[in-house]
Design an enzyme around this catalytic site. Sequence first.
Site, PDB file in Angstrom:
ATOM      1  N   CYS A  90     -14.356  45.958   5.423  1.00 40.11           N
ATOM      2  CA  CYS A  90     -13.018  45.624   5.968  1.00 40.11           C
ATOM      3  C   CYS A  90     -12.928  44.146   6.314  1.00 40.11           C
ATOM      4  O   CYS A  90     -11.878  43.518   6.125  1.00 40.11           O
ATOM      5  CB  CYS A  90     -12.741  46.437   7.225  1.00 40.11           C
ATOM      6  SG  CYS A  90     -12.731  48.206   6.960  1.00 40.11           S
TER       7      CYS A  90
HETATM    8  C1  BEZ Z   1     -16.834  48.996   5.965  1.00 40.24           C
HETATM    9  O1  BEZ Z   1     -15.729  48.499   6.126  1.00 40.24           O
HETATM   10  O2  BEZ Z   1     -17.795  48.315   5.655  1.00 40.24           O
HETATM   11  C2  BEZ Z   1     -17.051  50.449   6.158  1.00 40.24           C
HETATM   12  C3  BEZ Z   1     -16.280  51.170   7.050  1.00 40.24           C
HETATM   13  C4  BEZ Z   1     -16.507  52.524   7.224  1.00 40.24           C
HETATM   14  C5  BEZ Z   1     -17.499  53.150   6.495  1.00 40.24           C
HETATM   15  C6  BEZ Z   1     -18.260  52.435   5.582  1.00 40.24           C
HETATM   16  C7  BEZ Z   1     -18.038  51.075   5.405  1.00 40.24           C
END
Ligand code: BEZ
Length: 211
Positions: free
Chosen positions: A45
Site C-alpha cells: 500500500c
Molecule cells: C501490503 O500492503 O503490503 C499488504 C497488506 C495486507 C496484506 C498483505 C500485504
Amino acid sequence: MAIRLGDTAPDFTAETTEGTIHFHEYLGDSWGVLFSHPKDFTPVCTTELGAFSKAKAEFDKRDTKLIGLSVDDVTSHNKWAGDIEETQGEALNFPLIGDEDRKVAELYDMIHPNADNTLTVRSVFIIGPDKKVKLTLTYPASTGRNVDEVLRVLDSLQLTADYKVATPVNWKEGEDVIIVPAVSDEEAKERFPKGFKALKPYLRVTPQPNL
Ligand code: BEZ
C-alpha cells in the site's frame, strides 16, 4: 451487495486526510477513482499511494479525482503519510478515507471474508461524471495495482463515452480503435471521416477519432 457496472456509486460522508468529504459533492462533475487499501503501514500500500500521488497530474489532465480508503483512522493515516513521502519520494496529494468502522468498505463490498475477515481487498472503482460505476477491479492484498492500467482504462472510458467506438486488446491512447457493430458502414463513413478498414464486416478499425 456487490456493486455492478452501471450502478450509481453509493454516496457517503467520511472523514479523510483532507477533512470531511461528501463523496458525490467531492466528485462534482469530474470522473473519480475510489480505491481501497487493506491497512495502514503495510508495504505494498505504501508503494501504491506513492505511485498514485506521483501520477496525480495525469489524473488531473483526465479531469479525474482520486480518493483512497484504508480501514484505519485519519490520525493513523496522517502518521503513515510521513512514511509514504519519506520512502516513495512523493507526498500523499489526495484524500485518504479513515474507515476504522468499515462503513465505506462494507458499502462498496471491499471486504471479501473468504480472503480476509477484516482487511479490505484492493478494490478499484472508476466512476463517471454521471456517478455511475464504469469499471471495477479487484486485486488480492498481495498484488499491487498498476497505475498505468488505471490511466489506460480511463482513456478508453472517456473516448468510448464520446464516440461509437470500442478499444481493442492492449489499446493505448493514440492507437487505432474499433467501430462498434451497431454502426452501419454508411453511418461509419459519416462519423469517421478519416476512413476505416474492414478486416471482417464486424471488425472495422479506424484511427482514434478525437486526435
Ligand atoms: C501490503 O500492503 O503490503 C499488504 C497488506 C495486507 C496484506 C498483505 C500485504
